[in-house]
Write a protein that holds these residues in place. Sequence first.
Motif, PDB file in Angstrom:
ATOM      1  N   PHE A   8      11.901   0.116   2.423  1.00  0.00           N
ATOM      2  CA  PHE A   8      11.659   0.482   3.817  1.00  0.00           C
ATOM      3  C   PHE A   8      12.690  -0.242   4.666  1.00  0.00           C
ATOM      4  CE2 PHE A   8       7.808   0.963   1.445  1.00  0.00           C
ATOM      5  CZ  PHE A   8       7.201   2.102   1.967  1.00  0.00           C
ATOM      6  N   VAL A   9      13.600   0.538   5.242  1.00  0.00           N
ATOM      7  CA  VAL A   9      14.755  -0.048   5.925  1.00  0.00           C
ATOM      8  C   VAL A   9      14.539  -0.201   7.418  1.00  0.00           C
ATOM      9  CG1 VAL A   9      16.352   0.771   4.162  1.00  0.00           C
ATOM     10  CG2 VAL A   9      15.823   2.221   6.120  1.00  0.00           C
ATOM     11  N   THR A  10      13.524   0.447   7.995  1.00  0.00           N
ATOM     12  CA  THR A  10      13.192   0.274   9.412  1.00  0.00           C
ATOM     13  C   THR A  10      11.709  -0.024   9.534  1.00  0.00           C
ATOM     14  OG1 THR A  10      12.680   2.616   9.820  1.00  0.00           O
ATOM     15  CG2 THR A  10      14.987   1.926  10.047  1.00  0.00           C
ATOM     16  N   SER A  11      11.337  -0.699  10.608  1.00  0.00           N
ATOM     17  CA  SER A  11       9.939  -1.083  10.802  1.00  0.00           C
ATOM     18  C   SER A  11       9.051   0.094  11.167  1.00  0.00           C
ATOM     19  CB  SER A  11       9.838  -2.158  11.890  1.00  0.00           C
ATOM     20  OG  SER A  11      10.367  -1.670  13.118  1.00  0.00           O
ATOM     21  N   SER A  12       9.647   1.252  11.461  1.00  0.00           N
ATOM     22  CA  SER A  12       8.850   2.435  11.808  1.00  0.00           C
ATOM     23  C   SER A  12       8.786   3.451  10.667  1.00  0.00           C
ATOM     24  CB  SER A  12       9.434   3.111  13.054  1.00  0.00           C
ATOM     25  OG  SER A  12      10.781   3.516  12.820  1.00  0.00           O
ATOM     26  N   SER A  13       9.385   3.138   9.543  1.00  0.00           N
ATOM     27  CA  SER A  13       9.405   4.082   8.419  1.00  0.00           C
ATOM     28  C   SER A  13       8.136   3.944   7.594  1.00  0.00           C
ATOM     29  CB  SER A  13      10.638   3.839   7.550  1.00  0.00           C
ATOM     30  OG  SER A  13      10.679   2.499   7.100  1.00  0.00           O
ATOM     31  N   TYR A  14       7.732   5.050   6.987  1.00  0.00           N
ATOM     32  CA  TYR A  14       6.517   5.056   6.190  1.00  0.00           C
ATOM     33  C   TYR A  14       6.550   6.222   5.219  1.00  0.00           C
ATOM     34  CZ  TYR A  14       5.057   8.755   9.383  1.00  0.00           C
ATOM     35  OH  TYR A  14       5.008   9.921  10.120  1.00  0.00           O
ATOM     36  N   LEU A  15       5.695   6.146   4.213  1.00  0.00           N
ATOM     37  CA  LEU A  15       5.437   7.232   3.278  1.00  0.00           C
ATOM     38  C   LEU A  15       3.972   7.634   3.418  1.00  0.00           C
ATOM     39  CD1 LEU A  15       7.168   5.836   0.040  1.00  0.00           C
ATOM     40  CD2 LEU A  15       8.104   7.476   1.659  1.00  0.00           C
ATOM     41  N   HIS A  16       3.675   8.920   3.297  1.00  0.00           N
ATOM     42  CA  HIS A  16       2.289   9.351   3.406  1.00  0.00           C
ATOM     43  C   HIS A  16       1.862  10.091   2.140  1.00  0.00           C
ATOM     44  CE1 HIS A  16       3.510  13.551   4.198  1.00  0.00           C
ATOM     45  NE2 HIS A  16       4.477  13.009   4.912  1.00  0.00           N
ATOM     46  N   PHE A  17       0.603   9.872   1.780  1.00  0.00           N
ATOM     47  CA  PHE A  17       0.005  10.474   0.596  1.00  0.00           C
ATOM     48  C   PHE A  17      -1.365  11.031   0.973  1.00  0.00           C
ATOM     49  CE2 PHE A  17       2.966   7.282  -0.872  1.00  0.00           C
ATOM     50  CZ  PHE A  17       3.603   7.884  -1.944  1.00  0.00           C
ATOM     51  N   SER A  18      -1.999  11.724   0.043  1.00  0.00           N
ATOM     52  CA  SER A  18      -3.320  12.285   0.298  1.00  0.00           C
ATOM     53  C   SER A  18      -4.349  11.177   0.491  1.00  0.00           C
ATOM     54  CB  SER A  18      -3.745  13.191  -0.860  1.00  0.00           C
ATOM     55  OG  SER A  18      -3.751  12.464  -2.080  1.00  0.00           O
ATOM     56  N   THR A  19      -5.462  11.510   1.102  1.00  0.00           N
ATOM     57  CA  THR A  19      -6.501  10.543   1.446  1.00  0.00           C
ATOM     58  C   THR A  19      -6.962   9.763   0.216  1.00  0.00           C
ATOM     59  OG1 THR A  19      -7.248  12.017   3.209  1.00  0.00           O
ATOM     60  CG2 THR A  19      -8.756  10.257   2.541  1.00  0.00           C
ATOM     61  N   PHE A  20      -7.104   8.480   0.387  1.00  0.00           N
ATOM     62  CA  PHE A  20      -7.545   7.612  -0.707  1.00  0.00           C
ATOM     63  C   PHE A  20      -9.041   7.813  -0.928  1.00  0.00           C
ATOM     64  CE2 PHE A  20      -8.934   3.121  -1.864  1.00  0.00           C
ATOM     65  CZ  PHE A  20      -8.679   3.300  -3.208  1.00  0.00           C
ATOM     66  N   GLN A  21      -9.400   8.152  -2.141  1.00  0.00           N
ATOM     67  CA  GLN A  21     -10.801   8.380  -2.493  1.00  0.00           C
ATOM     68  C   GLN A  21     -11.380   7.086  -3.073  1.00  0.00           C
ATOM     69  OE1 GLN A  21     -12.194  11.275  -1.659  1.00  0.00           O
ATOM     70  NE2 GLN A  21     -10.193  11.988  -0.935  1.00  0.00           N
ATOM     71  N   GLY A  22     -11.919   6.248  -2.188  1.00  0.00           N
ATOM     72  CA  GLY A  22     -12.485   4.979  -2.627  1.00  0.00           C
ATOM     73  C   GLY A  22     -13.802   4.696  -1.960  1.00  0.00           C
ATOM     74  N   GLU A  23     -14.716   5.682  -2.004  1.00  0.00           N
ATOM     75  CA  GLU A  23     -15.984   5.554  -1.284  1.00  0.00           C
ATOM     76  C   GLU A  23     -16.775   4.322  -1.714  1.00  0.00           C
ATOM     77  OE1 GLU A  23     -14.877   8.246  -2.604  1.00  0.00           O
ATOM     78  OE2 GLU A  23     -14.747   9.798  -1.056  1.00  0.00           O
ATOM     79  N   THR A  24     -16.976   4.136  -2.989  1.00  0.00           N
ATOM     80  CA  THR A  24     -17.783   3.008  -3.471  1.00  0.00           C
ATOM     81  C   THR A  24     -16.961   1.954  -4.193  1.00  0.00           C
ATOM     82  OG1 THR A  24     -18.269   4.189  -5.534  1.00  0.00           O
ATOM     83  CG2 THR A  24     -19.821   4.468  -3.706  1.00  0.00           C
ATOM     84  N   SER A  25     -15.745   2.277  -4.567  1.00  0.00           N
ATOM     85  CA  SER A  25     -14.925   1.313  -5.299  1.00  0.00           C
ATOM     86  C   SER A  25     -13.456   1.528  -4.949  1.00  0.00           C
ATOM     87  CB  SER A  25     -15.139   1.466  -6.806  1.00  0.00           C
ATOM     88  OG  SER A  25     -14.302   0.585  -7.521  1.00  0.00           O
ATOM     89  N   ALA A  26     -12.765   0.456  -4.633  1.00  0.00           N
ATOM     90  CA  ALA A  26     -11.336   0.505  -4.310  1.00  0.00           C
ATOM     91  C   ALA A  26     -10.629  -0.615  -5.073  1.00  0.00           C
ATOM     92  CB  ALA A  26     -11.110   0.349  -2.815  1.00  0.00           C
ATOM     93  N   ASP A  27      -9.603  -0.247  -5.815  1.00  0.00           N
ATOM     94  CA  ASP A  27      -8.820  -1.201  -6.614  1.00  0.00           C
ATOM     95  C   ASP A  27      -7.350  -0.935  -6.323  1.00  0.00           C
ATOM     96  OD1 ASP A  27      -7.659  -2.877  -8.403  1.00  0.00           O
ATOM     97  OD2 ASP A  27      -8.620  -2.054 -10.180  1.00  0.00           O
ATOM     98  N   ILE A  28      -6.693  -1.862  -5.627  1.00  0.00           N
ATOM     99  CA  ILE A  28      -5.314  -1.665  -5.162  1.00  0.00           C
ATOM    100  C   ILE A  28      -4.466  -2.836  -5.653  1.00  0.00           C
ATOM    101  CG2 ILE A  28      -3.827  -1.331  -3.147  1.00  0.00           C
ATOM    102  CD1 ILE A  28      -6.360  -0.508  -1.593  1.00  0.00           C
ATOM    103  N   SER A  29      -3.294  -2.528  -6.189  1.00  0.00           N
ATOM    104  CA  SER A  29      -2.358  -3.581  -6.606  1.00  0.00           C
ATOM    105  C   SER A  29      -0.936  -3.093  -6.407  1.00  0.00           C
ATOM    106  CB  SER A  29      -2.595  -3.974  -8.067  1.00  0.00           C
ATOM    107  OG  SER A  29      -2.305  -2.894  -8.929  1.00  0.00           O
ATOM    108  N   PHE A  30      -0.037  -4.015  -6.100  1.00  0.00           N
ATOM    109  CA  PHE A  30       1.386  -3.685  -5.925  1.00  0.00           C
ATOM    110  C   PHE A  30       2.191  -4.978  -5.866  1.00  0.00           C
ATOM    111  CE2 PHE A  30      -0.484  -4.071  -1.733  1.00  0.00           C
ATOM    112  CZ  PHE A  30       0.433  -4.847  -1.025  1.00  0.00           C
ATOM    113  N   TYR A  31       3.517  -4.819  -5.949  1.00  0.00           N
ATOM    114  CA  TYR A  31       4.461  -5.913  -5.766  1.00  0.00           C
ATOM    115  C   TYR A  31       5.244  -5.663  -4.482  1.00  0.00           C
ATOM    116  CZ  TYR A  31       3.729  -7.115 -10.705  1.00  0.00           C
ATOM    117  OH  TYR A  31       3.184  -7.473 -11.912  1.00  0.00           O
ATOM    118  N   PHE A  32       5.591  -6.743  -3.807  1.00  0.00           N
ATOM    119  CA  PHE A  32       6.430  -6.586  -2.615  1.00  0.00           C
ATOM    120  C   PHE A  32       7.481  -7.688  -2.579  1.00  0.00           C
ATOM    121  CE2 PHE A  32       3.470  -9.747  -1.004  1.00  0.00           C
ATOM    122  CZ  PHE A  32       4.236 -10.516  -0.132  1.00  0.00           C
ATOM    123  N   LYS A  33       8.550  -7.391  -1.878  1.00  0.00           N
ATOM    124  CA  LYS A  33       9.653  -8.338  -1.678  1.00  0.00           C
ATOM    125  C   LYS A  33      10.218  -8.096  -0.294  1.00  0.00           C
ATOM    126  CE  LYS A  33      13.531  -7.667  -3.904  1.00  0.00           C
ATOM    127  NZ  LYS A  33      14.581  -7.669  -4.945  1.00  0.00           N
TER     128      LYS A  33
END
Length: 542
Positions: A8-33
């Motif tokens: 992400f090269v600008t502070s206003s840039s983003y990616l969009h995906f379909s709605t996250f289906q996590g009604e009763t359980s949500a498990d999210i992991s990622f790496y960042f730098k």
Amino acid sequence: NYWNAASFVTSSSYLHFSTFQGETSADISFYFKTSASDGVFLENLGNTDFIKLELKSATEVSFSFDVGNGPVELVVSSPNPLNDDQWHRVTAERNVQQASLQVDLLPAEVRRAPTEGHTRLELYSQLYVGAAGGQRGFLGCIRSLRMNGVTLDLEERAKVTPGVKPGCSGHCTSYGMYCANGGKCVEKYNGYSCDCSKTAYDGPFCIKDVGAFFEEGMWLRYNFHSPGTSMKDLVSRTLLSSTDPEITAPDLSLNKEELSFSFSTTKSPCVLLYISSYTQDFMAVLVNPFGNLQIRYSLGGTKDPYNIDVEHRNVANGQPHTVNVTRDGRDILLQLDHYPPTSYSLPATSDIQFNSPKALFLGKVIEIGKIDQDIYQYNTPGFTGCLSRVQFNQIAPLKAALRPTNASSHVHIQGELVESNCGASPLTIPPMSAATDPWHLDSASIFNSLFTASADFPYNGQAIGDGVNRNSAIIGGVIAVVIFTILCTLVFLIRYMFRHKGTYHTNEAKGAESAESADAAIMNNDPNFTETIDESKKEWLI
């Protein structure tokens, strides 16, 4: 998926995906730098419900959500800055019982869910990775984003999104140390690779030894200049110089050498390595008739070559050994296996330049012109054994012979070169000295141990002849004990099985042999039985 990433090269840039289906359980992991101090990683909204992960400050990561009971926020604080342009891992989980957040290996922040109230996370908008709703987005790189076990394809979406680039740069900053043995880290948009071309190693991380087995009479020659190459371009075009840029002088002489290789052999004497020149200069690594390693330098200025003899170790014992030789001017540093390096110095009258190097030989010297007399004698019948990871400055002759590279045209081989790593691993534990080795006994101790049992140890490696070493004797003793135990067990079982065998007594009536039946025998031998019968035969009239 591990390297699926987006920048992400600008502070206003983003990616969009379909709605996250996590009604009763949500498990999210990622790496960042990142090198930025704050920014939103991702966010998904509902009417009132939401879920969001963000970098709140240079040392804080926040996980917030609302399922209808009011906003909940978990924050993990790091003692060190997280915007250090290094990879950091974030793991966030939320279910009907609790929520947790962990960054790298820091202690996780855990929050229990209320016993009453709403439990379902109802989201309707798209999932935004990066800036959302006018907030300051994330600046940097995110990779391996997994949501409820599904890896989002960041790269593919980034290809069609302005302000976002597929892949990440700067992998070598974080992972370059994994390129071992002088391998060079090469950046790729979806990861990194290790360039092993300037090393004697192979494999993804330059840790695989490249070696070969030499049969008797076989040899390899590596010419420092290929056919058609002018002598003027010798140094710069054949990697003859070391990594020091000062060694690329046009006078075709070397003030420094770095040599390293591994070998194993049972034959002595022999020539391991020989470097010839267009002058009388040479360098040789030999095994003398006593099985000791010898380094021989002849750079001019002295009548005889300068010899370095390593007499404390027999290297013709079939075990792998490593040799590292570094020369800088008059100073020579030699290390054999894992013994401490030893320093030597060329004589004051010796030249310090290796003039006009010509070729490198392995196994045998086949050279036109005058050859040192000892080397000529060691040359027959030649080296037999294994050579591995041979490298002279930036030249790897064995690798050039076994791998198709640009340097393969420099190689000439006599015989069939068979790739092998049998000489790859050196001994990691140096042998103990005679003073501290409990197995080192003199002959008197051996006789005492054999006949009076007064010695602490029954034998040493030299008391067992015909090449049987201490390990073989120990193994033989263990086998003898096992066989003795088995025999004792069998004897015990046999005695147990036959302990009731022998005479036995019965209550059979005497005279049973002549009686017509068993009843008759009883009647004949038991007077009471007769009387009982007589009584039973009486009749009474009333």
